[in-house]
Design a protein around this motif. Structure first.
Motif, mmCIF file in Angstrom:
data_model
loop_
_atom_site.group_PDB
_atom_site.id
_atom_site.type_symbol
_atom_site.label_atom_id
_atom_site.label_comp_id
_atom_site.label_asym_id
_atom_site.label_seq_id
_atom_site.Cartn_x
_atom_site.Cartn_y
_atom_site.Cartn_z
ATOM 1 N N GLN A 1 60.688 80.745 13.996
ATOM 2 C CA GLN A 1 61.048 79.613 13.155
ATOM 3 C C GLN A 1 61.613 79.615 11.725
ATOM 4 N N VAL A 2 60.612 80.667 10.942
ATOM 5 C CA VAL A 2 60.732 80.645 9.607
ATOM 6 C C VAL A 2 61.624 81.769 9.173
ATOM 7 N N PRO A 3 62.217 81.822 8.195
ATOM 8 C CA PRO A 3 62.975 83.063 7.662
ATOM 9 C C PRO A 3 62.077 84.060 7.177
ATOM 10 N N GLU A 4 62.437 85.498 6.918
ATOM 11 C CA GLU A 4 61.590 86.621 7.009
ATOM 12 C C GLU A 4 60.755 86.342 5.608
ATOM 13 N N GLU A 5 61.149 85.813 4.433
ATOM 14 C CA GLU A 5 60.530 85.639 3.280
ATOM 15 C C GLU A 5 59.612 84.456 3.171
ATOM 16 N N ALA A 6 59.493 83.706 4.323
ATOM 17 C CA ALA A 6 58.627 82.454 4.267
ATOM 18 C C ALA A 6 57.039 82.607 4.388
ATOM 19 N N ILE A 7 56.410 81.967 3.694
ATOM 20 C CA ILE A 7 55.042 81.781 3.981
ATOM 21 C C ILE A 7 54.285 80.804 4.549
ATOM 22 N N PRO A 8 54.442 80.393 5.644
ATOM 23 C CA PRO A 8 54.050 79.171 6.465
ATOM 24 C C PRO A 8 52.632 78.707 6.252
ATOM 25 N N SER B 1 52.591 96.000 10.247
ATOM 26 C CA SER B 1 52.902 94.582 9.765
ATOM 27 C C SER B 1 51.728 93.606 10.069
ATOM 28 N N SER B 2 50.906 94.063 11.288
ATOM 29 C CA SER B 2 49.906 93.118 11.562
ATOM 30 C C SER B 2 48.757 93.361 10.757
ATOM 31 N N ALA B 3 48.574 94.734 10.302
ATOM 32 C CA ALA B 3 47.729 94.962 9.355
ATOM 33 C C ALA B 3 47.706 94.050 8.068
ATOM 34 N N VAL B 4 48.927 94.242 7.297
ATOM 35 C CA VAL B 4 49.636 93.575 5.971
ATOM 36 C C VAL B 4 49.350 92.114 6.137
ATOM 37 N N VAL B 5 49.707 91.252 7.185
ATOM 38 C CA VAL B 5 49.642 90.018 7.240
ATOM 39 C C VAL B 5 48.208 89.609 7.266
ATOM 40 N N TYR B 6 47.312 90.296 7.896
ATOM 41 C CA TYR B 6 45.889 89.973 7.830
ATOM 42 C C TYR B 6 45.251 90.378 6.631
ATOM 43 N N GLY C 1 48.139 83.474 19.689
ATOM 44 C CA GLY C 1 49.116 84.323 19.719
ATOM 45 C C GLY C 1 50.518 83.523 20.065
ATOM 46 N N LEU C 2 50.565 82.567 20.752
ATOM 47 C CA LEU C 2 51.767 81.427 20.770
ATOM 48 C C LEU C 2 52.158 80.941 19.827
ATOM 49 N N LEU C 3 51.155 80.380 19.062
ATOM 50 C CA LEU C 3 51.508 79.714 17.677
ATOM 51 C C LEU C 3 52.197 80.760 16.722
ATOM 52 N N GLY C 4 51.524 81.833 16.554
ATOM 53 C CA GLY C 4 52.040 82.521 15.649
ATOM 54 C C GLY C 4 53.535 83.273 16.198
ATOM 55 N N TYR C 5 53.715 83.449 17.639
ATOM 56 C CA TYR C 5 55.007 83.979 17.778
ATOM 57 C C TYR C 5 56.300 82.886 17.572
ATOM 58 N N TRP C 6 56.032 81.850 18.062
ATOM 59 C CA TRP C 6 56.650 80.509 17.675
ATOM 60 C C TRP C 6 57.024 80.344 16.216
ATOM 61 N N ILE C 7 56.134 80.471 15.246
ATOM 62 C CA ILE C 7 56.378 80.282 13.899
ATOM 63 C C ILE C 7 56.995 81.250 13.315
ATOM 64 N N GLY C 8 56.595 82.659 13.881
ATOM 65 C CA GLY C 8 57.774 83.770 13.407
ATOM 66 C C GLY C 8 58.962 83.744 13.915
ATOM 67 N N SER D 1 57.714 88.531 16.102
ATOM 68 C CA SER D 1 58.868 87.560 16.229
ATOM 69 C C SER D 1 59.646 87.134 15.016
ATOM 70 N N GLY D 2 59.010 87.460 14.131
ATOM 71 C CA GLY D 2 59.816 87.186 12.912
ATOM 72 C C GLY D 2 59.451 88.191 11.664
ATOM 73 N N GLY D 3 59.351 87.905 10.576
ATOM 74 C CA GLY D 3 58.761 88.827 9.437
ATOM 75 C C GLY D 3 57.744 88.321 8.640
ATOM 76 N N VAL D 4 56.939 87.751 9.102
ATOM 77 C CA VAL D 4 55.848 86.972 8.399
ATOM 78 C C VAL D 4 55.005 88.179 7.773
ATOM 79 N N GLU D 5 54.793 88.067 6.728
ATOM 80 C CA GLU D 5 53.654 89.221 6.030
ATOM 81 C C GLU D 5 52.523 88.214 5.166
ATOM 82 N N MET D 6 52.595 86.982 5.267
ATOM 83 C CA MET D 6 51.279 86.166 4.680
ATOM 84 C C MET D 6 51.589 84.597 5.135
ATOM 85 N N TYR D 7 50.375 84.158 5.349
ATOM 86 C CA TYR D 7 50.393 82.631 5.808
ATOM 87 C C TYR D 7 49.195 81.914 5.248
#
Length: 426
Positions: A220-227, A150-155, A211-218, A251-257
């Motif tokens: 807050q947003v639904p899994e399919e969201a792109i913040p 997951s961390s490689a995919v979102v990057y 790290g804190l910002l990413g964790y909080w966003i994850g 913390s969530g399912g963020v795959e892209m931002y």
């Protein structure tokens, strides 16, 4: 699903039974997802798929049998050919140099070594890391990939603008043999637009802040969201974006931002949202930062620290150097371990630079290929860990039933030297 002529030929067995089984799996997978077709890929990052490690776990008598049953869903044992796509092995369960530190028995070590040899013989590149983009696999903007982790995919989706969904062991294995992956999700342009706007009103500069910002966003947003993250004043580096994406994916399912003006596909907020209004507007300020910090330190109660873990996702050479500098003239406490994890290739460079020797002289250890959460190992008797990784402190307490402190690199090294957590508290 509409198949191209070369895909029909593979499905019909023109390239052998294993490739036909892989194509059949991808077709069934794509139909469940609602994909209308497949897309070419020449960049696949998967787990340790082909080797006797799976024979050990699954009880299959040979590596081919294990892969046939557990990755291709085949009813018979197939002969697995060399991979067609450029294929890369991700992080695994064992440090091939310090495996005894992990407490692995000789038999399991031998199985994993045989597995890697089998993978290499089939043309899979043994990167052994959760950050392949640090050691040679840097896909281009718009390139279609099939990646796990997951961390490689979102990057790669966000920072580099390559295109991949979070794939699994089976789909990446099939993609390796066929050079195909279902064309759905984040492979499609229309699915890569921002959905939620996050307005940042507090400084986000250090690795900890990201790290804190990413964790909080994850959270807050639904899994399919792109913040879409707006309000960032200072341009972040690779390490900060690595920590941010890993935290949001944990913390969530963020795959892209999108971070307008910084990430690959968004020069402005308007471009990130493709001219549409956001589904939701969120505000991240001092109160939200405190909330995220409290969540990440929720398991921590005791001050005595048994293990400090750095390198999740795997550390850069710069991070290793920073640990060495923080340890200069100091030594790790007798009751504490300090483990730093990095890709195998970067460990070699760190050894050439003298960083590995400096760490060992200070009582720390430079490790590679794995991490405590993936390999599920800790020093005997570990009750409390400290780390600068939001991802690791999210997973390790749950996986290994330990307490976890989250802090800056300086705070973590201080904990390693003193044996006590003296950093920021919720």
């Amino acid at each position: 699903m509409r198949l191209a002529d070369d895909e029909k030929a593979m499905l019909d067995g023109a390239q052998g039974e294993a490739v036909a089984a892989a194509m059949d799996l991808l077709v069934r997978y794509g139909e469940v997802l609602g994909a209308e077709r497949l897309v070419d890929t020449d960049n696949v990052c998967g787990a340790n798929l082909f080797g006797s490690r799976h024979s050990l776990v699954c009880g299959s008598p040979t590596p081919d049998a294990a892969f046939s049953e557990h990755s291709l869903d085949a009813p018979t044992v197939l002969t697995i050919p060399p991979v067609k796509a450029q294929s890369y092995q991700l992080i695994g369960p064992m440090d091939t140099k310090h495996w005894q530190v992990q407490g692995l028995p000789q038999a399991e070590h031998d199985e994993i070594v045989a597995s890697e040899r089998y993978n290499a013989e089939h043309g899979i590149h043994l990167l052994n890391t959760c950050t392949p983009y640090q050691v040679g696999n840097v896909p281009l903007k718009g390139e279609h990939c099939a990646w796990m982790e997951s961390s490689a995919v979102v990057y790669v989706n966000s920072v580099l603008g390559a295109r991949t969904n979070v794939e699994g062991r089976e789909s990446t294995g099939a993609a390796m043999l066929t050079g195909k992956i279902p064309y759905w999700g984040l492979h499609l342009e229309e699915n890569r637009r921002g959905t939620h706007l996050v307005e940042v009103t507090t400084p986000v500069e250090a690795n900890l802040d990201w790290g804190l910002l990413g964790y909080w966003i994850g959270e807050q947003v639904p899994e399919e969201a792109i913040p879409v993250v707006d309000g960032i004043a200072a341009t972040p580096d690779l390490v900060r974006l690595k920590h941010f994406g890993a935290a949001a994916a944990s913390s969530g399912g963020v795959e892209m931002y999108h971070v307008p003006g910084i990430t690959a596909e968004a020069r402005t907020v308007e471009e990130a949202l493709a001219g549409r209004a956001p589904v939701q507007r969120l505000r991240y300020g001092p109160a939200e930062r405190r909330e995220a910090h409290a969540h990440l330190n929720a398991t921590a109660r005791d001050d005595a620290v048994d293990l400090v873990m750095i390198g999740c996702p795997h550390a850069t050479l710069g991070q290793i150097r920073d640990v060495v500098r923080l340890l200069e003239g100091r030594r790790v406490h007798a009751d504490t371990e300090l483990w730093v994890f990095t890709p195998r290739a970067l460990r070699h460079v760190a050894e050439q630079n003298g960083y590995a020797r400096a760490l060992e002289e200070a009582g720390a250890l430079l490790m590679s290929d794995t991490c405590p959460a993936i390999g599920q190992f800790l020093p005997k008797g570990t009750r409390v860990i400290a780390t600068d990784s939001a991802k690791q402190v999210h997973y390790l307490p749950a996986i290994m039933n330990v307490q976890g402190w989250f802090g800056t690199l300086t705070e973590c090294v201080d904990a390693a030297v003193t044996g006590t957590w003296r950093g920021e508290r919720p």
